[in-house]
Design a protein around this motif. Structure first.
Motif, PDB file in Angstrom:
ATOM      1  N   THR A  27       6.655  36.917 -12.651  1.00 50.22           N
ATOM      2  CA  THR A  27       7.117  38.141 -12.779  1.00 50.22           C
ATOM      3  C   THR A  27       5.970  38.959 -12.808  1.00 50.22           C
ATOM      4  N   SER A  99      16.589  45.204  -7.609  1.00 54.78           N
ATOM      5  CA  SER A  99      15.325  44.649  -8.851  1.00 54.78           C
ATOM      6  C   SER A  99      13.669  45.017  -7.892  1.00 54.78           C
ATOM      7  N   ARG A 134      12.561  36.942 -12.098  1.00 52.91           N
ATOM      8  CA  ARG A 134      13.195  38.264 -12.879  1.00 52.91           C
ATOM      9  C   ARG A 134      14.859  37.852 -13.340  1.00 52.91           C
TER      10      ARG A 134
END
Length: 187
Positions: A27, A99, A134
Motif C-alpha cells: 500500500t 481509491s 487498500r
C-alpha cells in the motif's frame, strides 16, 4: 454486502505480522515500484517504450483527475470513520470512493498492458495486490477498489483509442529527450 466483503479481507489485519507488513509495504510502495518500472522503460527502452511511458503517465494523471471529480460529486466516508476498524497505517478521513492508489495502479498497469503484455501483466498483478492492500489496511471498501478498477480501465481504453491523435506530441517529447541526452548543454 460491501461491509461484509470488507470484513472478510480486513479481519485478518493485525493478526498476521508477515501479512500485515507485506500489505503495508504494497500500500505504501506500489506506486514507487510503478515509477521505477516506468523510469527503467524510459531510460533503457526503445522509442516504443518511451511512448508507452508517456501514455501511461497521461493515463495515470487523467485517472486521478477523474477520481478527484468523482469524490467531489459523491462522498463516501472511509471504513475507519464509519466502523470500528483496526487501521494498520494512518490516513486522513477524506473521501473513500474511489481509491486513488488503486486507480493509479490500474491506470498505469492497463496502459502498459495494452502495449507490452509481459510487463503489463506484472504491473496488473501489482495493481490487484494494491487494491487488496487498500482494503486490508483499513482504508477502503471493496466497492471503492472496484470503482477504481473501472476508472483505470475507462481512462486507459480512452487513451489507447485516442493515442494516434497524440502521436506528434509524443514523438516531439521523445525527440527532445534524445537531443538533450545526446548533446549536453554547455554553460
Amino acid at each position: 454486502m460491501n461491509y461484509e466483503l470488507f470484513q472478510a479481507i480486513h479481519r485478518h489485519a493485525g493478526h498476521h505480522p508477515f501479512m500485515d507488513s507485506f500489505m503495508v509495504f504494497i500500500t505504501e510502495k506500489a506506486l514507487i515500484i510503478y515509477a521505477i518500472a516506468l523510469l527503467l522503460m524510459w531510460f533503457f527502452g526503445s522509442r516504443i517504450y518511451k511512448k508507452t511511458v508517456l501514455l501511461a503517465a497521461l493515463t495515470g494523471f487523467l485517472g486521478l483527475l477523474l477520481n478527484l471529480i468523482i469524490s467531489k460529486i459523491y462522498f463516501e466516508p472511509r471504513p475507519f470513520v464509519t466502523h470500528l476498524v483496526d487501521v494498520l497505517i494512518y490516513h486522513t478521513a477524506d473521501a473513500s470512493f474511489p481509491s486513488d492508489h488503486t486507480t493509479g495502479a490500474f491506470s498505469l498497469a492497463f496502459a502498459v498492458l495494452f502495449r507490452h503484455r509481459k510487463i503489463g501483466l506484472g504491473m496488473l498483478l501489482l495493481a490487484v495486490l494494491t487494491g487488496i492492500s487498500r482494503i486490508y489496511v483499513g482504508h477502503h471498501y471493496p466497492i471503492d477498489v472496484m470503482g477504481s478498477i473501472v476508472v483505470g480501465m475507462l481512462v486507459s481504453v480512452f487513451i489507447y483509442k485516442t493515442s494516434s491523435f497524440l502521436e506528434q506530441i509524443l514523438q516531439s517529447i521523445i525527440n527532445i529527450y534524445y537531443r538533450i541526452a545526446q548533446f549536453p548543454q554547455k554553460k
